[in-house]
Enzyme design. Structure first.
Site, PDB file in Angstrom:
ATOM      1  N   ASP A  37       0.567  -1.317   0.088  1.00 34.71           N
ATOM      2  CA  ASP A  37       0.111   0.214   0.058  1.00 34.71           C
ATOM      3  C   ASP A  37       0.955   1.703   0.479  1.00 34.71           C
ATOM      4  O   ASP A  37       2.269   0.723   0.613  1.00 34.71           O
ATOM      5  CB  ASP A  37      -0.758   0.098   0.765  1.00 34.71           C
ATOM      6  CG  ASP A  37      -2.001   0.981   1.500  1.00 34.71           C
ATOM      7  OD1 ASP A  37      -2.125   1.626  -0.271  1.00 34.71           O
ATOM      8  OD2 ASP A  37      -2.108   1.202   2.211  1.00 34.71           O
ATOM      9  N   ASN A 405      27.404 -36.380  19.111  1.00 35.95           N
ATOM     10  CA  ASN A 405      26.521 -35.626  18.412  1.00 35.95           C
ATOM     11  C   ASN A 405      26.392 -34.918  19.702  1.00 35.95           C
ATOM     12  O   ASN A 405      25.704 -34.363  18.978  1.00 35.95           O
ATOM     13  CB  ASN A 405      25.394 -37.291  18.504  1.00 35.95           C
ATOM     14  CG  ASN A 405      25.671 -37.864  16.653  1.00 35.95           C
ATOM     15  OD1 ASN A 405      25.802 -37.481  15.781  1.00 35.95           O
ATOM     16  ND2 ASN A 405      25.355 -38.781  17.005  1.00 35.95           N
ATOM     17  N   ASP A 409      29.086 -31.743  17.735  1.00 36.00           N
ATOM     18  CA  ASP A 409      27.962 -31.590  16.343  1.00 36.00           C
ATOM     19  C   ASP A 409      26.853 -30.007  16.897  1.00 36.00           C
ATOM     20  O   ASP A 409      27.269 -29.234  16.090  1.00 36.00           O
ATOM     21  CB  ASP A 409      27.617 -32.527  16.327  1.00 36.00           C
ATOM     22  CG  ASP A 409      27.958 -33.714  14.819  1.00 36.00           C
ATOM     23  OD1 ASP A 409      28.645 -33.107  15.134  1.00 36.00           O
ATOM     24  OD2 ASP A 409      27.356 -34.354  14.586  1.00 36.00           O
TER      25      ASP A 409
END
Length: 570
Positions: A37, A405, A409
């Site tokens: 707009d 992990n 990680d």
């Protein structure tokens, strides 16, 4: 990914963009068309009366004389046919109407006195389809109906001659070319108690009032950023096409006059034809809510991801239709906000562009994190695969993989997800919405970097294996893989070498993740009491240095490969 997106929404809220839908954060990076707009988004939403027209004369606001009966009648009509109030510096109401009330006050007239002396009896509120508003007010012993609205609509409802109408049209054109928004005023005596739409005919022309809503200072730069980022900015407004074109040209949206079109012209096209029609259009004036939906759909059918701004109840369907609906936080209705994926707390077009930049940065950071995880895991897989084929002992115990992990990680991956944002993403074209994250180029990077990590891990394993058997080899491999992945976090900060750049040290979270990971793995490898828990052999200083050397070697090798890759792509 969810953690990274959550951090992203927090950052964006601090920059005046509140994300209501988490998936929209990533979608922002693919936006290729922004339908905005004009009033309040591209402009300052600070309407000010600049000129009026009475008796065929264009008069500057500062030269208006309230003693002149015609000018006084026009000012009276503008105040009575509005709902805004301005008291003690507080403005309540539509900016267009508050500008009218402020203008009357600047002329030395009291809006309260005028409304007190001319009590409103009935009204027909403004409607976006009619583009008119009418009120019925008491004038002593008589009653008078005042109507304000779009000139092109009121012309057909006034008793002017064709010559007079033509002159009004020319005056509106002249004012509109200056970027002014023009309101037309008319009146007539009325004897009834209640107004109806049918009464808005046979009106007597009073004059014009031209207001200016200057563009936001940052709009021009934001539009330029859009274009350099491959995003097409589109203005959609209810204003006169000449006014809209003047503002759009000033901020860089409109380049050629034929790129501007009125909403009524869209009615001549089917939805299929509209797909081709919108391709070279940048400004849509005098549009209805139905037109907005059709425009958004047409751009979407061209394969674009569309962001659409809106603030009113009637904008809600278009906001729903758009891929990223953007509601105004200041002037927007609750209905519009509920339909939107993003709410701007400052109603600023530049904020949308900044949100797109944030979306692109977040997507890039997510890719960096995924690249880090997959390349590191691929290196571990290659190491295990080589050991199996070569008939060697398994290089990793289950506890080693759990340690990798959970610690070495996750921490760097999250740190990569909050990598500081850069503006260079806005020099790229929008990525296709259906593009897989695992592109051929991305997979080749993962494979090559994983190969380097896997090779260095197995060299380390073989070194320890030949020194003192399988346990030392496994310890070397475990330590090398953990540390190599920590170093690899720095490789994944960019597609280009970072070793000699400021970017190497620009992420405090990466420094923290690396330091914590290095401390933990060093503790596991050197503290005697931990060797049984983690299935390792306690290393001396020389052995630990060997592990660090093999792990660090991955970093310069991958940096060199990035440099070579960059040179080949030039």
């Amino acid at each position: 990914v969810t953690i990274v997106l959550s951090f992203g929404t927090q950052k964006m809220s601090q920059e005046h963009a509140i994300m209501r839908k988490l998936q929209a954060v990533e979608g922002l990076g693919s936006v290729s068309v922004i339908c905005s707009d004009k009033t309040g988004t591209l402009t300052q939403n600070k309407m000010t009366v600049r000129k009026i027209v009475v008796q065929d004369h264009i008069i500057a606001a500062e030269d208006v004389s309230p003693e002149n009966p015609e000018e006084q009648e026009l000012i009276l009509a503008s105040v009575l046919c509005s709902d805004a109030t301005c008291q003690d510096g507080t403005e309540i109401g539509d900016p267009t109407e508050t500008a009218l009330v402020r203008f009357a006050q600047n002329c030395g007239l009291s809006d309260e006195k005028m409304r007190g002396e001319h009590v409103r009896i009935s009204e027909i509120p403004f409607d976006s389809d009619r583009k008119l508003m009418s009120t019925l007010n008491q004038h002593g012993d008589v009653r008078k109906m005042y109507t304000k609205g779009a000139t092109d609509v009121l012309l057909n409802r006034m008793t002017c001659s064709d010559a007079e109408k033509q002159e009004i049209v020319e005056q509106v054109e002249e004012l509109s070319k200056q970027g002014l928004r023009v309101l037309c005023f008319a009146a007539k005596p009325f004897s009834g108690d209640t107004l109806s739409v049918e009464d808005e005919n046979d009106l007597t022309y009073l004059g014009l009032i031209a207001e200016m809503d200057p563009p936001r200072e940052e709009s021009k730069q934001a539009v330029a950023e859009c274009r350099s980022a491959g995003i097409k900015p589109v203005m959609i407004t209810g204003d006169h096409i000449v006014t809209a074109s003047a503002i759009a040209k000033e901020i860089g949206i409109l380049e050629k006059p034929e790129e501007a079109v009125e909403g009524a012209a869209l009615d001549a096209y089917t939805d299929e034809q509209l797909v081709d029609f919108v391709a070279d259009k940048s400004v849509y004036a005098r549009v209805t809510p139905e037109h907005k939906i059709r425009i958004v759909r047409a751009w979407q059918k061209r394969g674009n991801i569309v962001a659409m701004t809106g603030d009113g109840v009637n904008d809600a369907p278009a906001l729903k239709q758009a891929d990223i609906g953007v509601a105004m936080g200041v002037t927007g209705t609750e209905v519009a906000k509920d339909a939107a994926a993003m709410v701007l707390t400052d109603d600023n077009f530049a904020t949308i562009v900044k949100a797109v930049e944030n979306g692109r940065n977040l997507y890039r950071n997510i890719k960096y994190a995924i690249q880090f995880l997959l390349s590191g895991n691929f290196g571990a897989i290659l190491a295990v695969l080589y050991a199996s084929i070569a008939g060697l002992p398994v290089p990793f115990a289950p506890v080693h993989l759990l340690f990798i992990n959970l610690l070495t990680d996750s921490l760097p991956a999250i740190a990569l997800g909050v990598e500081p944002h850069t503006s260079d993403v806005m020099n790229e074209k929008p990525r296709p919405a259906d593009e897989s994250i695992l592109t051929k180029d991305f997979l080749s990077k993962i494979g090559l970097e994983g190969l380097v990590i896997g090779v260095m891990t197995m060299i380390s394993f073989l070194t320890g294996y030949h020194q003192d058997g399988a346990l030392l080899g496994s310890t070397y491999a475990f330590g090398t893989l953990c540390l190599a992945r920590l170093f690899h976090g720095y490789n994944c900060k960019s597609d280009h070498p970072v070793i000699f750049s400021k970017r190497f040290f620009n992420n405090k979270w990466m420094q923290g993740a690396f330091a914590l990971g290095a401390i933990l793995i060093t503790a596991v490898l050197t503290i005697p009491g931990l060797h049984q828990v983690f299935k390792v052999e306690t290393l001396n200083f020389e052995q630990l240095g060997t592990v660090y050397l093999y792990a660090f070697a991955c970093f310069p090798i991958i940096q060199l490969l990035k440099w070579v890759r960059g040179k080949l792509s030039e």
